[in-house]
Design a protein around this motif. Sequence first.
Motif, PDB file in Angstrom:
ATOM      1  N   MET A  49       0.835  -1.205   0.000  1.00 63.86           N
ATOM      2  CA  MET A  49       0.000   0.000   0.000  1.00 63.86           C
ATOM      3  C   MET A  49       0.871   1.257   0.000  1.00 63.86           C
ATOM      4  O   MET A  49       0.580   2.229  -0.693  1.00 63.86           O
ATOM      5  N   ALA A  53       1.418   4.535  -2.954  1.00 66.03           N
ATOM      6  CA  ALA A  53       0.982   5.873  -2.549  1.00 66.03           C
ATOM      7  C   ALA A  53       1.939   6.936  -3.104  1.00 66.03           C
ATOM      8  O   ALA A  53       3.116   6.653  -3.340  1.00 66.03           O
ATOM      9  N   GLU A  62      -4.910   6.550   7.310  1.00 70.87           N
ATOM     10  CA  GLU A  62      -5.278   6.134   5.950  1.00 70.87           C
ATOM     11  C   GLU A  62      -4.779   4.719   5.676  1.00 70.87           C
ATOM     12  O   GLU A  62      -5.485   3.899   5.095  1.00 70.87           O
ATOM     13  N   ARG A  66      -7.018   1.502   4.704  1.00 73.38           N
ATOM     14  CA  ARG A  66      -6.764   0.713   3.484  1.00 73.38           C
ATOM     15  C   ARG A  66      -6.453  -0.740   3.780  1.00 73.38           C
ATOM     16  O   ARG A  66      -6.680  -1.604   2.953  1.00 73.38           O
ATOM     17  N   SER A  67      -5.909  -1.003   4.951  1.00 76.05           N
ATOM     18  CA  SER A  67      -5.559  -2.381   5.302  1.00 76.05           C
ATOM     19  C   SER A  67      -6.588  -3.010   6.232  1.00 76.05           C
ATOM     20  O   SER A  67      -6.372  -4.120   6.716  1.00 76.05           O
ATOM     21  N   SER A  68      -7.682  -2.309   6.465  1.00 76.82           N
ATOM     22  CA  SER A  68      -8.753  -2.796   7.339  1.00 76.82           C
ATOM     23  C   SER A  68      -8.171  -3.279   8.667  1.00 76.82           C
ATOM     24  O   SER A  68      -8.457  -4.372   9.143  1.00 76.82           O
ATOM     25  N   ASP A 150     -17.727  -2.530   1.444  1.00 77.61           N
ATOM     26  CA  ASP A 150     -16.830  -1.376   1.349  1.00 77.61           C
ATOM     27  C   ASP A 150     -17.355  -0.414   0.289  1.00 77.61           C
ATOM     28  O   ASP A 150     -16.714  -0.197  -0.731  1.00 77.61           O
ATOM     29  N   THR A 154     -12.713   2.062   0.147  1.00 76.08           N
ATOM     30  CA  THR A 154     -11.542   2.323   0.987  1.00 76.08           C
ATOM     31  C   THR A 154     -10.468   1.247   0.828  1.00 76.08           C
ATOM     32  O   THR A 154      -9.283   1.550   0.777  1.00 76.08           O
ATOM     33  N   LEU A 155     -10.880  -0.011   0.744  1.00 79.96           N
ATOM     34  CA  LEU A 155      -9.903  -1.105   0.697  1.00 79.96           C
ATOM     35  C   LEU A 155      -9.329  -1.345  -0.685  1.00 79.96           C
ATOM     36  O   LEU A 155      -8.314  -2.021  -0.820  1.00 79.96           O
ATOM     37  N   PRO A 157      -8.214   1.008  -3.411  1.00 82.33           N
ATOM     38  CA  PRO A 157      -7.978   2.290  -4.066  1.00 82.33           C
ATOM     39  C   PRO A 157      -7.685   2.064  -5.545  1.00 82.33           C
ATOM     40  O   PRO A 157      -7.383   0.937  -5.954  1.00 82.33           O
TER      41      PRO A 157
END
Length: 172
Positions: A49, A53, A62, A66-68, A150, A154-155, A157
């Motif tokens: 992730m 970015a 954030e 993204r990684s729950s 979701d 969010t998970l 992108p």
Amino acid sequence: MSEPRWLSDEEQKAWRKLAAVFTLLPASLDAQLQHDASLTHFAYFALAMLSEAPDRKLRMSELAARSSSSPSRLSHTISRLENRGYVRRFRAAEDGRGQVAQLTDEGMNALVGMAPGHVEAVQRFVFDALSTEQVQQLNEISTAILGKLDPDGTLVPPPPLNNSGSSGGGEG
């Protein structure tokens, strides 16, 4: 009180198989990464992730979204990655309150080295068992389920601009 909506026989069969995949696949991916890189799949995912970015950095909040992940679990994982020199953490310049995690050059190089083994495991455990049509169906099914779980995306992108697979990043 209304009667529960019980699963049909066909739904029950599908659900039990999907639940078995939820159990076995993460353990198999974890085992491969532990063997090859002494990392958990969660740590690999966090590195991936960050690699995707801008400037290879994300606010910890954030990255947790993204990684729950819970902030605590992510913080422990990032600390271990910091100890290996893969990530550095610093205060957010915008407000000075939040923490930012950034993938270091050493971390990026390690991720590039880990990616081929991880992608091979994903190919072996998932895609080698599926036809091209089934891969398309899996994508559609996953999209439908994620639409419920979701809805804000969010998970998942948007993919990085260079998605050739050669960068080493990404969650193969």
